[in-house]
Design a protein around this motif. Sequence first.
Motif, short mmCIF file in Angstrom:
data_model
loop_
_atom_site.label_atom_id
_atom_site.label_comp_id
_atom_site.label_asym_id
_atom_site.label_seq_id
_atom_site.Cartn_x
_atom_site.Cartn_y
_atom_site.Cartn_z
N THR A 56 -0.91 4.82 -93.03
CA THR A 56 0.49 4.37 -93.13
C THR A 56 0.76 3.74 -94.49
N GLY A 76 5.81 -2.07 -95.05
CA GLY A 76 6.36 -2.55 -93.79
C GLY A 76 5.87 -1.82 -92.56
N GLU A 77 5.14 -0.73 -92.74
CA GLU A 77 4.70 0.04 -91.57
C GLU A 77 3.48 -0.63 -90.92
N LYS A 82 2.36 -8.71 -95.12
CA LYS A 82 3.19 -9.72 -94.48
C LYS A 82 4.17 -9.10 -93.48
N ALA A 140 4.14 -6.11 -92.11
CA ALA A 140 3.44 -5.44 -91.00
C ALA A 140 2.99 -6.48 -89.97
N1 LIG Z 1 -4.09 -5.81 -92.03
C1 LIG Z 1 -3.86 -4.59 -92.53
N2 LIG Z 1 -4.82 -3.64 -92.49
C2 LIG Z 1 -4.59 -2.41 -92.99
N3 LIG Z 1 -3.45 -2.03 -93.54
C3 LIG Z 1 -2.45 -2.92 -93.61
C4 LIG Z 1 -2.61 -4.24 -93.10
N4 LIG Z 1 -1.45 -4.91 -93.29
C5 LIG Z 1 -0.61 -4.05 -93.90
N5 LIG Z 1 -1.18 -2.86 -94.10
C6 LIG Z 1 -0.59 -1.72 -94.82
O1 LIG Z 1 -0.40 -2.17 -96.16
C7 LIG Z 1 0.85 -1.76 -96.69
C8 LIG Z 1 1.69 -2.95 -97.12
O2 LIG Z 1 2.05 -3.72 -95.98
P1 LIG Z 1 3.38 -4.61 -95.95
O3 LIG Z 1 4.55 -3.81 -96.32
O4 LIG Z 1 3.39 -5.30 -94.64
O5 LIG Z 1 3.05 -5.65 -97.14
P2 LIG Z 1 3.94 -6.89 -97.63
O6 LIG Z 1 3.01 -8.02 -97.82
O7 LIG Z 1 5.09 -7.09 -96.72
O8 LIG Z 1 4.45 -6.38 -99.06
P3 LIG Z 1 5.78 -6.86 -99.85
O9 LIG Z 1 5.50 -8.23 -100.38
O10 LIG Z 1 5.94 -5.89 -100.98
O11 LIG Z 1 6.93 -6.82 -98.89
C9 LIG Z 1 1.47 -0.89 -95.62
O12 LIG Z 1 1.14 0.43 -95.94
C10 LIG Z 1 0.79 -1.32 -94.33
O13 LIG Z 1 0.72 -0.25 -93.40
#
Ligand SMILES: Nc1ncnc2c1ncn2[C@@H]1O[C@H](COP(=O)(O)OP(=O)(O)OP(=O)(O)O)[C@@H](O)[C@H]1O
Length: 373
Positions: free
Chosen positions: A9, A13-14, A54, A56
């Motif tokens: 993924t 956000g996924e 975050k 996710a």
């Molecule tokens: N614990 C995890 N283990 C494996 N993959 C993860 C994990 N958490 C998130 N991901 C994957 O990592 C990517 C980034 O996740 P996410 O969008 O939640 O990050 P974020 O911290 O919200 O980033 P941003 O600050 O840019 O919003 C996505 O592809 C998600 O599927």
Amino acid sequence: MHVAENPFTPSFGEIPAHLAGRNQIIESHSRALQSAHRRPELTSLFSGARGTGKTALLSYLAEVAEQSGWVAVNITALSGMLEDAEIQLRRKAAHLVESNGKLAVKSVGIPDVVSLSIENVQPHTNWRSRMSDLIEQLNDQNIGVLFTVDEIDPTLDEMVQLAAFYQHFVREGRKVALFMAGLPHNISSLLNDKTVSFLRRATHEALGRIPDSEVAAALEKTIRDGNRTVDAEALAEATQAIEGFPYMLQLVGYYAWDENPEARNLGASAIANGIATAQREMTYRVLDATLTELSPGDLRFAVAMLQDEGDSRIADIAARINRTSSMVAQYRKRLIEAGVIGRRARGIVGFDLPYFREYLQEKHANGELLLED
Ligand SMILES: Nc1ncnc2c1ncn2[C@@H]1O[C@H](COP(=O)(O)OP(=O)(O)OP(=O)(O)O)[C@@H](O)[C@H]1O
Ligand SMILES: [Mg+2]
């Protein structure tokens, strides 16, 4: 042989198939959501650099909440967020009751028959009293209300208002929870806001580097879910390239998977090519964006770190960049909050963001960096 869809993924956000390295947080927060008594984890802050997972995690915890007798209101810190929260809560609460008064939502923790009179909650009152009425009606059926707020922006009035209203709901003994996520510098400036000083007592989880063992386990499980296998050596290569960074885990897995989707096993060459593509993608999506957010002073600090083979001593950096110690301290803090560097020991820092060192080296060699003199 039938090969499953690519199970990785790599989109922001996924929710990934396996959330690596988050077991402890998930357990403690699930327990808090399922407990009959109020637990401190119900008010939590999650901080982490871009791509640490975050969003996710918030989405995942909102799902846990909805299976545990809560209504989750998921908002992003943007103007209009209070109205958005109210609309979502009204809509979700309305879905809990069918016309015959029977429960429409499948949640385990939610009683069989719910009767709410949300239409009677008057619109000609203020936000807090309308929300208070809605929350009270839900709480009467033992349904809690969780607010998840993503991309915390401490300069947004509504953001601070929401936190302050939430504190009132808690004081009134309501069953409410608040999970907020944001970049570390935004979380720390929110914590400095006097009107929401209660947040300093909230549970704070810094989402950092995931241990290699958990990265390897998540990769392997995701590949196995997709009905394929991976060589031990290739798995170790991939784990090393991922450097504990959740987004990179998805990128490497995704591109390695697509190398040769007909083969049952992911071998060394699929992994090596996957890593190369993932690194390019990481540059576009994370490194470039991070670079543009750094000030010339921050950059000067980071470039001065390149002279060291491994970690750097702050004292050496200060001598190299010729700035006052308070300026050096500020650059250091900003770089840590951007997720670029991390503290190793007293007075010692090193690069944390995967591939940032190599990236900076290249930019610097090409004269592409704007460093103040
Ligand atoms: N614990 C995890 N283990 C494996 N993959 C993860 C994990 N958490 C998130 N991901 C994957 O990592 C990517 C980034 O996740 P996410 O969008 O939640 O990050 P974020 O911290 O919200 O980033 P941003 O600050 O840019 O919003 C996505 O592809 C998600 O599927
Ligand atoms: Mg996000």
